[in-house]
Design an enzyme around this catalytic site. Sequence first.
Site, PDB file in Angstrom:
ATOM      1  N   HIS A  89      39.606  35.034  46.940  1.00  0.00           N
ATOM      2  CA  HIS A  89      40.973  35.890  47.046  1.00  0.00           C
ATOM      3  C   HIS A  89      41.320  35.851  48.745  1.00  0.00           C
ATOM      4  CE1 HIS A  89      44.827  38.235  46.092  1.00  0.00           C
ATOM      5  NE2 HIS A  89      44.438  38.590  47.423  1.00  0.00           N
ATOM      6  N   GLU A  90      40.243  36.738  49.442  1.00  0.00           N
ATOM      7  CA  GLU A  90      40.285  36.762  50.897  1.00  0.00           C
ATOM      8  C   GLU A  90      40.090  35.602  51.558  1.00  0.00           C
ATOM      9  OE1 GLU A  90      41.549  39.642  51.649  1.00  0.00           O
ATOM     10  OE2 GLU A  90      41.086  40.680  49.886  1.00  0.00           O
ATOM     11  N   HIS A 148      43.413  33.913  52.099  1.00  0.00           N
ATOM     12  CA  HIS A 148      44.081  34.610  53.002  1.00  0.00           C
ATOM     13  C   HIS A 148      43.680  34.001  54.364  1.00  0.00           C
ATOM     14  CE1 HIS A 148      46.778  37.423  51.061  1.00  0.00           C
ATOM     15  NE2 HIS A 148      45.713  38.086  50.348  1.00  0.00           N
ATOM     16  N   GLU A 175      50.198  35.935  49.971  1.00  0.00           N
ATOM     17  CA  GLU A 175      49.615  36.190  48.821  1.00  0.00           C
ATOM     18  C   GLU A 175      49.756  34.822  47.965  1.00  0.00           C
ATOM     19  OE1 GLU A 175      48.466  39.039  48.633  1.00  0.00           O
ATOM     20  OE2 GLU A 175      47.937  39.216  46.412  1.00  0.00           O
TER      21      GLU A 175
END
Lengths: 501, 501
Positions: A264-265, A268, A294
């Site tokens: 997830h990070e 980003h 997101e």
Amino acid sequence: MSEKMQQLKTLLAEVADLNAMQALLGWDQQTYMPPGGNEARGNQLATIGKISHEKFTSDEVGILLSDLEKEFNGSAPDSDDTRLLQVTRHDYDQATRVPSEFVAEFAVATSKAFEAWMEARSKSDFSIFRPHLEKVVELNQRYVTFFPPAAHPYDVLLDQFERGMKTADVKAIFEALRPQQVELLQAIAEVPQVDDSFLHGAYDEKKMLDFSEAIATKFGYDWQRGRQDKSAHPFTTNFSINDVRITTRFEADEPTNMLFSTMHETGHALYDLGSDQAYERTPLAGGTSLAVHESQSRMWENLVGRSLPFWEHFYPEFQKLFPAQVGDIDLETFYKGINKVEPSLIRVNADEATYNMHIMIRLELEIAMLEGSIQIRDLPEAWNAKMDEYLGVVPLKDAQGVLQDIHWSGGTLGYFSTYALGNLVSAQLWEKINEDIPDLQDQFRKGEFGALLAWLREKIHVHGRKYPPQELMQRVTGSKINADPYVRYLKQKFGEIYGLK
Amino acid sequence: MSEKMQQLKTLLAEVADLNAMQALLGWDQQTYMPPGGNEARGNQLATIGKISHEKFTSDEVGILLSDLEKEFNGSAPDSDDTRLLQVTRHDYDQATRVPSEFVAEFAVATSKAFEAWMEARSKSDFSIFRPHLEKVVELNQRYVTFFPPAAHPYDVLLDQFERGMKTADVKAIFEALRPQQVELLQAIAEVPQVDDSFLHGAYDEKKMLDFSEAIATKFGYDWQRGRQDKSAHPFTTNFSINDVRITTRFEADEPTNMLFSTMHETGHALYDLGSDQAYERTPLAGGTSLAVHESQSRMWENLVGRSLPFWEHFYPEFQKLFPAQVGDIDLETFYKGINKVEPSLIRVNADEATYNMHIMIRLELEIAMLEGSIQIRDLPEAWNAKMDEYLGVVPLKDAQGVLQDIHWSGGTLGYFSTYALGNLVSAQLWEKINEDIPDLQDQFRKGEFGALLAWLREKIHVHGRKYPPQELMQRVTGSKINADPYVRYLKQKFGEIYGLK
């Protein structure tokens, strides 16, 4: 470039430096700072915030901006410089319309609200937080008055996080989405559930970390321009287009969270790392909105990282790493396990099929609070009623209900919907990507993600904040943000997993 | 407190915050920053340096300072506020007397000088560095002219690092010291040498790190208000009285350096951690001079960490950790090994008995360069001649001679003598401490350092920058900095180790 443009860029570069420093103060606070540094850090953050704000909101910036707007006057609408002026105008108005006494009052009130929320949550006693939330709502109502009248006052709040997004649009999107998600959840509830008990064994932290970082590398994370550290809550931050850092954590009871959190990070971080290098030290660097940001994290975590093709490639390696935990679990069972759907109380633990429902509840309540159509004292009851209606579960205590999220205690209204919009954007982009790269899933089966990253870089990342989110989506996918692709994605994926007809 | 005093302190607090941020940018750069962040970090350091300088040198600070000096006018000469004004005046004059064009020219020239020095050192070719050093000397000569005439122009350079210190005093101190150190070295050269081969075995890095940190803990380093990380060159930095961090490194060919380096940096850190908490965010926080700072690091590293009583307590543990390396080395042999005296070419590797000689060479050459009594082209030859005269060793190439230190490439003249003065101060304090705490050595034999730290806190640390170095020494020891205690210390310690009569 005109002399004035050069002057403006010089000023904005210094503001960018100050903002980068502020981010570094925050990164250090959450990763390595010893506890003794806490009080001084608060002062340092306040000082740099004040100086950055003073520098950015100076008359000098305002005059240069007005002069340059006249000079450009609609010419070359898609040039970087024109768009730089638009982004700067947006940020400048947001920063200057709000009187400094209000900013000070807001800071004091939210500092108290945060303390109260911490206590309220730990005691699961909403009454401790209630007066502070009332103050937060009142402050947000006043915040709105500093801006030109909008179709809906909530538009002003949304615009802080999602430039140009309208309340009416978000409502329409969610209203199209909700019945379909509810229907899907009901269908899932009626069939046999999947097993994920093997995900809760005693996984080794170091092995999980190493595997997570190997996946980040496969995704294309550039360790020469980033790093991963540990923090209480995972986050991504950057101090430059070429220094974008992520953090992770290990939770013994949810050991695979570290892996999906890293994915997830990384999503980003890849976005921030992909800005056009010409945007360094300008307001055009970074992500164009929270929803689009997101969408990137969710895409790498869910559309890639929880997909069958991904695990067709990586599962043998994962099994080898954790033989005691998943050695005798077959791929299909594992795949179903990491995609288990289960209505639950806590947003941050929600799966792909239930997550948006948590957001809808918050959006509806925020709008009602801002409009004054709900009394704050009635909020817990309203929360629980919506949980029951949308998810069929009701918290036994407010700590697991209305008090679970930090956002309101920080004074923030208007943020939550960007999480759900991010899911929708990810699926909308996904359909387009799969059109453009027909063998994408086969590439995943070989552990290759270069074509996906290249597409994202070219279509999304490189533009930084140049295009507002709705315009970006229009340009890239041919339509504004809408719920249809996400609904199609959910129905197909979970239809297969749960054997729905 | 008068309103103006409050205003001044508010401004100084913001400057302190900015300086703390600058320090954090530096710490991060040397510990965790990925290489990609380097260019942006340069911009951030430049921006924060500029803003901090602008804020501190503003007319507002200047006027408040003048007004308050009139208001105080010699009253309460030892009060914190009076001393705060003196320290601020000192720093303010140093920051404002130098024109900003000069500062810019200096920055550009030293940036080039640094690059040239790197190349010159790697090729061991002084001619590459020569024009840059000529420029550095010329800049320092001009720097001096911005200040009121001093007894010696070098006074102005010294004052940057050692408030109030005079060239004549340093010369007198070193002239008293030099013949005594030379005599000692000659005496040592005539007797059998000690063996330290066991210090160069294959020590395990992790064990050495753990032992080093255990010693830092014993010394009283507060891990709640500090931490240790790795960096290419060990250093101490702080972002608050309550956030003082150290770094270390492991060198495979000099494995025990990590231990002594940790002791050294812990000494620096204990000083910064010990400032009166009332000095937080004021210019009174921190160490009063580089020499007094160095006295603290040298004291913990050498007077404590290389003493026999210290090792009487810790050697059994050390042997247990490293049985293959020192299991059959007795305490006396080990103690002699870590105190081996050997004239060598490189300052940073020099032992206690030879270190100051390296400094004297640099001081004499710096004064000669500033006076213009030596041509820069003649510097390598002069260097080698002094090495031969003072230490009896001559570098075969300039990389191990005149090009070894970074300081001149950064434009810095006047710094080196603080290293030697630090040694002298440490011994001068040591005599007083041992008078005040007669059983100090017995405490070390029990692994206890609390009384030493308490003494240092009360006499030195708590005062921060309140008293200039010479006044502090006068107050604490009854006399200004002088060489006698250090000479006594060296003669006794090395007389015993080498069995001199």
